[in-house]
Write an enzyme that holds these catalytic residues in place. Structure first.
Site, short mmCIF file in Angstrom:
data_model
loop_
_atom_site.label_atom_id
_atom_site.label_comp_id
_atom_site.label_asym_id
_atom_site.label_seq_id
_atom_site.Cartn_x
_atom_site.Cartn_y
_atom_site.Cartn_z
N LYS A 74 26.05 -4.01 -1.10
CA LYS A 74 27.52 -3.91 -1.11
C LYS A 74 28.02 -3.22 0.14
CE LYS A 74 27.25 -3.11 -6.08
NZ LYS A 74 27.34 -1.99 -7.01
N HIS A 100 4.64 5.55 11.78
CA HIS A 100 4.20 5.47 10.37
C HIS A 100 3.27 6.69 10.18
CE1 HIS A 100 3.18 4.01 6.54
NE2 HIS A 100 2.83 2.76 6.81
N ARG A 105 0.79 -1.22 0.00
CA ARG A 105 0.00 0.00 0.00
C ARG A 105 0.84 1.28 0.00
NH1 ARG A 105 -2.71 -4.03 1.40
NH2 ARG A 105 -0.75 -4.56 2.38
N THR A 106 1.80 1.36 0.92
CA THR A 106 2.53 2.63 1.06
C THR A 106 3.34 2.90 -0.20
OG1 THR A 106 2.66 2.09 3.40
CG2 THR A 106 3.98 3.94 2.64
N ARG A 154 11.18 3.69 3.88
CA ARG A 154 10.75 2.69 4.87
C ARG A 154 11.99 1.88 5.27
NH1 ARG A 154 5.65 -1.29 4.68
NH2 ARG A 154 4.69 0.71 5.19
N1 CP Z 1 -0.45 -0.10 5.80
C1 CP Z 1 0.76 -0.35 5.29
O1 CP Z 1 1.77 0.27 5.68
O2 CP Z 1 0.78 -1.31 4.33
P1 CP Z 1 2.06 -1.77 3.52
O3 CP Z 1 2.99 -2.44 4.50
O4 CP Z 1 1.56 -2.69 2.46
O5 CP Z 1 2.72 -0.52 2.96
#
Ligand code: CP
Length: 329
Positions: free
Chosen positions: A107, A156, A78-79, A128
């Site tokens: 590396k 998040h 999603r993100t 992320r």
């Molecule tokens: N909600 C969320 O962060 O989903 P993903 O891990 O798929 O990005």
């Protein structure tokens, strides 16, 4: 003199059309702590406009010529996908590094070097990373905005913003609601950010989890200091009938050191049509996804199941954030 990395994008040459006075122009998005209630109203206003534009014309050229680097050290559907969609619907383009194992990270390249490389090519970086504090570390070295897309069990923030936007769009208000968070409240970073963001409003929060997966004490104390009523339970029954928003989370298998403990708690709560039958008619059921066992698929037809709509709201919030940090909103 020791190197002092700048905190903001400070190019003396303002790209054509950028508004230096735009809220959040050139800023990093690292934690929900940086947002006050006025900021949230502003972001949601822009997100609402983005939604109108997408529904009306699909895509437009607000960020034409801008480039996003999507740097993901952990899996994401999603993100990652919604940031790509957000940038492309705004007319920009994306450098996608979704599998860092195919990059020079394998590396031995450090996060600061990777970030400083990508900002040579891109205008904004979405990151992320499995380590808490990684986005803040990257921001210490970056001249361009870093957007935290999840740092380990830390935060998040863009998920929390879209969660709040979902509640507002679905129920019309946030003040006065009772929000119940259920599942893995210890490792689930989305609930950490959401609880902090909700503390900007007049809400009551219930936490339902096994004792080993309780909400971290520092977050509970932080909200206590702000006068937010909070209560903790190990079962959903005592609070289901009063709940306006039921926010369910997955038990985060990948964060457990002891697999036997994961097996003991993974099925602690399962939302079924029978559970939904005991909830308010106007309640909404949310989940950041992915889901594993926590909500059965026969709940999906219930109009109160808001999780697929929640994903779509994420697109509009991320469009708003990109436009804002790039000085176009
Ligand atoms: N909600 C969320 O962060 O989903 P993903 O891990 O798929 O990005």
């Amino acid at each position: 003199m020791p190197f002092q990395p700048p905190q903001r994008y400070q190019s003396p040459h303002l790209p054509f059309g950028d508004r230096r006075d735009a809220p959040f122009y050139g800023k990093h998005i690292l934690s929900v702590r940086q947002f006050q209630r006025d900021d949230l109203a502003y972001i949601f206003g822009v997100a609402h406009e983005m939604r109108e534009m997408v529904l009306r014309i699909g895509a437009f050229d607000l960020l034409k010529g801008k480039i996003l680097a999507n740097l993901f050290y952990e899996p994401s559907t999603r993100t990652a996908a919604s940031f790509v969609a957000a940038m492309e619907r705004l007319g920009g383009s994306v450098i996608a590094i979704n599998e860092v194992r195919y990059s020079s990270v394998t590396k031995g390249e450090s996060l600061p070097d990777t970030v400083r490389t990508l900002e040579a090519y891109a205008d904004v970086i979405v990151l992320r990373h499995p380590q808490e504090g990684a986005a803040a570390l990257a921001a210490r070295y970056a001249r361009k905005p870093i957007i935290n897309a999840g740092d380990g069990t830390g935060e998040h923030p863009t998920q929390a913003l879209l969660d709040l936007f979902t509640i507002r769009e679905e129920l019309g208000t946030i003040d006065g609601l009772t929000i119940t968070m259920l599942g893995d409240l210890r490792y689930g970073r989305t609930v950490h950010s959401l609880a902090r963001l909700l503390s900007r409003y007049r809400v009551k929060i219930n936490y339902v989890s096994p004792p080993v997966l309780r909400m971290p004490r520092d977050i509970v104390r932080e909200l206590e200091a702000k006068g937010i009523p909070q209560a903790e339970y190990t079962t959903l029954d005592p609070v289901l009938a009063e709940t306006d928003v039921l926010y369910v989370t997955r038990v985060q298998k990948e964060r457990f050191e002891d697999p036997a403990l994961y097996d003991r708690v993974k099925d602690a709560y399962v939302i079924t049509p029978e559970v939904m039958a005991r909830a308010k008619d106007r309640m909404i059921l949310m989940h950041p996804f992915p889901r594993v066992y926590e909500i059965t698929m026969d709940v999906d037809q219930d109009p109160r199941a808001a999780y697929f709509r929640q994903m779509e709201y994420g697109l509009y919030v991320r469009m708003a954030l990109l436009a804002m940090v790039l000085g176009k909103a």
